[in-house]
Design a protein around this motif. Structure first.
Motif, PDB file in Angstrom:
ATOM      1  N   CYS A 185       0.884  -1.318   0.081  1.00  0.00           N
ATOM      2  CA  CYS A 185       0.109   0.016  -0.135  1.00  0.00           C
ATOM      3  C   CYS A 185       0.806   1.315   0.010  1.00  0.00           C
ATOM      4  O   CYS A 185       1.791   1.320   0.884  1.00  0.00           O
ATOM      5  CB  CYS A 185      -0.821  -0.016   1.152  1.00  0.00           C
ATOM      6  SG  CYS A 185      -1.811   1.495   1.363  1.00  0.00           S
ATOM      7  N   ALA A 223       1.302   4.698   0.928  1.00  0.00           N
ATOM      8  CA  ALA A 223       0.856   5.785   1.583  1.00  0.00           C
ATOM      9  C   ALA A 223       1.914   6.874   1.795  1.00  0.00           C
ATOM     10  O   ALA A 223       2.327   7.664   2.974  1.00  0.00           O
ATOM     11  CB  ALA A 223       0.592   5.178   2.973  1.00  0.00           C
ATOM     12  N   GLU A 256       2.320   9.585  -0.056  1.00  0.00           N
ATOM     13  CA  GLU A 256       1.525  10.813  -0.268  1.00  0.00           C
ATOM     14  C   GLU A 256       2.485  11.909  -0.263  1.00  0.00           C
ATOM     15  O   GLU A 256       2.570  12.669   0.904  1.00  0.00           O
ATOM     16  CB  GLU A 256       0.295  11.157   0.661  1.00  0.00           C
ATOM     17  CG  GLU A 256      -0.481  11.995   0.500  1.00  0.00           C
ATOM     18  CD  GLU A 256      -1.867  11.789   1.326  1.00  0.00           C
ATOM     19  OE1 GLU A 256      -2.974  11.984   0.630  1.00  0.00           O
ATOM     20  OE2 GLU A 256      -1.813  11.827   2.634  1.00  0.00           O
ATOM     21  N   ASP A 294      -4.809  10.415   2.279  1.00  0.00           N
ATOM     22  CA  ASP A 294      -4.449   9.334   2.699  1.00  0.00           C
ATOM     23  C   ASP A 294      -4.114   9.270   4.180  1.00  0.00           C
ATOM     24  O   ASP A 294      -4.319   8.382   4.915  1.00  0.00           O
ATOM     25  CB  ASP A 294      -3.237   8.630   1.953  1.00  0.00           C
ATOM     26  CG  ASP A 294      -3.550   8.332   0.455  1.00  0.00           C
ATOM     27  OD1 ASP A 294      -4.662   8.182   0.142  1.00  0.00           O
ATOM     28  OD2 ASP A 294      -2.300   8.083  -0.275  1.00  0.00           O
ATOM     29  N   ASN A 302      -2.689   2.282  -3.847  1.00  0.00           N
ATOM     30  CA  ASN A 302      -2.451   3.323  -2.793  1.00  0.00           C
ATOM     31  C   ASN A 302      -3.703   3.322  -1.713  1.00  0.00           C
ATOM     32  O   ASN A 302      -4.702   2.395  -2.008  1.00  0.00           O
ATOM     33  CB  ASN A 302      -2.699   4.814  -3.418  1.00  0.00           C
ATOM     34  CG  ASN A 302      -3.826   5.411  -3.601  1.00  0.00           C
ATOM     35  OD1 ASN A 302      -4.835   4.744  -3.944  1.00  0.00           O
ATOM     36  ND2 ASN A 302      -4.073   6.865  -3.038  1.00  0.00           N
ATOM     37  N   VAL A 303      -3.675   3.969  -0.769  1.00  0.00           N
ATOM     38  CA  VAL A 303      -4.704   4.142   0.292  1.00  0.00           C
ATOM     39  C   VAL A 303      -5.976   4.019  -0.032  1.00  0.00           C
ATOM     40  O   VAL A 303      -7.080   3.123   0.271  1.00  0.00           O
ATOM     41  CB  VAL A 303      -4.271   5.072   1.461  1.00  0.00           C
ATOM     42  CG1 VAL A 303      -5.487   5.152   2.669  1.00  0.00           C
ATOM     43  CG2 VAL A 303      -3.001   4.961   2.174  1.00  0.00           C
ATOM     44  N   GLU A 304      -6.385   5.003  -0.938  1.00  0.00           N
ATOM     45  CA  GLU A 304      -7.763   5.283  -1.130  1.00  0.00           C
ATOM     46  C   GLU A 304      -8.297   4.210  -2.096  1.00  0.00           C
ATOM     47  O   GLU A 304      -9.632   3.758  -1.880  1.00  0.00           O
ATOM     48  CB  GLU A 304      -8.053   6.568  -1.873  1.00  0.00           C
ATOM     49  CG  GLU A 304      -9.377   7.005  -2.051  1.00  0.00           C
ATOM     50  CD  GLU A 304      -9.459   8.191  -2.906  1.00  0.00           C
ATOM     51  OE1 GLU A 304     -10.822   8.751  -3.208  1.00  0.00           O
ATOM     52  OE2 GLU A 304      -8.679   9.054  -2.800  1.00  0.00           O
ATOM     53  N   SER A 330      -3.292  12.529  -7.082  1.00  0.00           N
ATOM     54  CA  SER A 330      -3.711  11.611  -5.852  1.00  0.00           C
ATOM     55  C   SER A 330      -5.008  12.475  -5.245  1.00  0.00           C
ATOM     56  O   SER A 330      -5.870  11.841  -4.389  1.00  0.00           O
ATOM     57  CB  SER A 330      -2.669  11.936  -4.610  1.00  0.00           C
ATOM     58  OG  SER A 330      -2.276  13.055  -4.341  1.00  0.00           O
TER      59      SER A 330
END
Length: 309
Positions: free
Chosen positions: A62, A64, A66, A74, A191-193, A296
């Protein structure tokens, strides 16, 4: 974790573990979920390629890290709802056959690291991480890897190097990451989302997810609204909402009654949207047509007095 479970938390994981991995990938495909990290790449395609890659040892990462200016979506997800991320990653790991998972997060997010660490301990104590998860025979654990904040480590191969303990620099793209990634093994990176959307898709179905957004950009998108606008903060809106609805409707217009000049979107790889783009839908295809990207999700609003240089 008790509050999360009361609100159907880990129900999506339970449902996923009762289905075949290929069925999970197909559900994600039908949903149209595209990567929320910036590229908008079809999530299912990456998962399918990782599942079909040769090798018994596979990794799930993942991102994160950002690092885009004005972006903090995130961070907000991990600080406020870390179990949502863990559940999404577990479903993905089951789908691709991953043997372990990593969250690569920048050191500037100490509260997010703390909350995620506690959530991992809680999930492990409930049998939601580790061996034989929920009695399904599926085993997978999660580790946190803290980066030093180098922007380039948001790139997949540089992230691999950093996780391995090497200098965080991109590698020559001789192979696809899904074939040769972390420690030379098949690796899937989202990614996180992106992961945060997965539990709801499995819980409620692909059609439910597709009912929001546009045909080519389904679901919602989180944006960090910052700059010369009255209402700043994290927003979650349907894909396809116009820039005017965001800046004027949600953002409350420009501060101090100044004129709108531009919005910088998509971080360093993105671009600027000006007055002529106020009625442009915020979706992958529309932004691409004017030379910008969603990225992002950072939206930096500028007024008439902002120097573009």
């Amino acid at each position: 974790i008790d509050d999360y479970i009361k609100n159907d938390g880990y129900k999506g994981l339970d449902k996923a573990l009762q289905r075949e991995p290929e069925e999970i990938i197909e559900e994600i495909k039908i949903s149209g979920l595209a990567g929320r990290g910036g590229a908008g790449f079809p999530t299912w395609f990456k998962w399918d390629a990782a599942r079909k890659a040769e090798g018994e040892e596979k990794h799930l990462i993942c991102n994160a890290d950002e690092g885009d200016p004005g972006a903090f979506m995130d961070r907000a997800v991990i600080e406020s709802d870390p179990h949502n991320l863990i559940e999404g990653m577990l479903i993905a790991a089951y789908a691709i056959g991953a043997t372990d998972m990593f969250v690569y997060i920048r050191a500037e997010y100490p509260l997010a690291v703390e909350h995620l660490g506690k959530a991992i301990e809680q999930a492990r104590s409930r049998g939601l991480l580790g061996e034989n998860i929920l009695g399904s025979g599926f085993s997978c654990d999660l580790s946190i890897k803290i980066g030093a904040g180098a922007f380039v480590c948001g790139e997949g191969s540089a992230m691999n190097n950093s996780i391995e303990g090497n200098r965080g620099m991109p590698r020559a793209k001789l192979y696809h990451q899904v074939d040769v990634g972390l420690y030379g093994k098949p690796t899937c990176l989202n990614n996180v989302e992106t992961f945060a959307n997965v539990p709801d898709i499995i819980n409620h179905g692909a059609a439910w997810f597709k009912s929001v957004g546009t045909e080519g950009s389904t679901g919602t998108k989180a944006f960090a609204l910052t700059g010369n606008v009255n209402n700043t903060g994290i927003i979650e809106v349907p894909m396809g909402i116009t820039l005017r609805e965001v800046v004027v409707g949600i953002g409350g217009g420009i501060k101090n009654y100044q004129d709108f000049k531009a919005v910088q979107i998509g971080g360093p790889s993105g671009g600027c949207l000006t007055y002529e783009h106020l009625d442009l839908p915020l979706d992958f295809d529309s932004l691409k047509s004017v030379g910008a990207i969603i990225g992002s999700g950072g939206l930096v609003v500028m007024d008439e007095n902002t120097c573009m240089v």
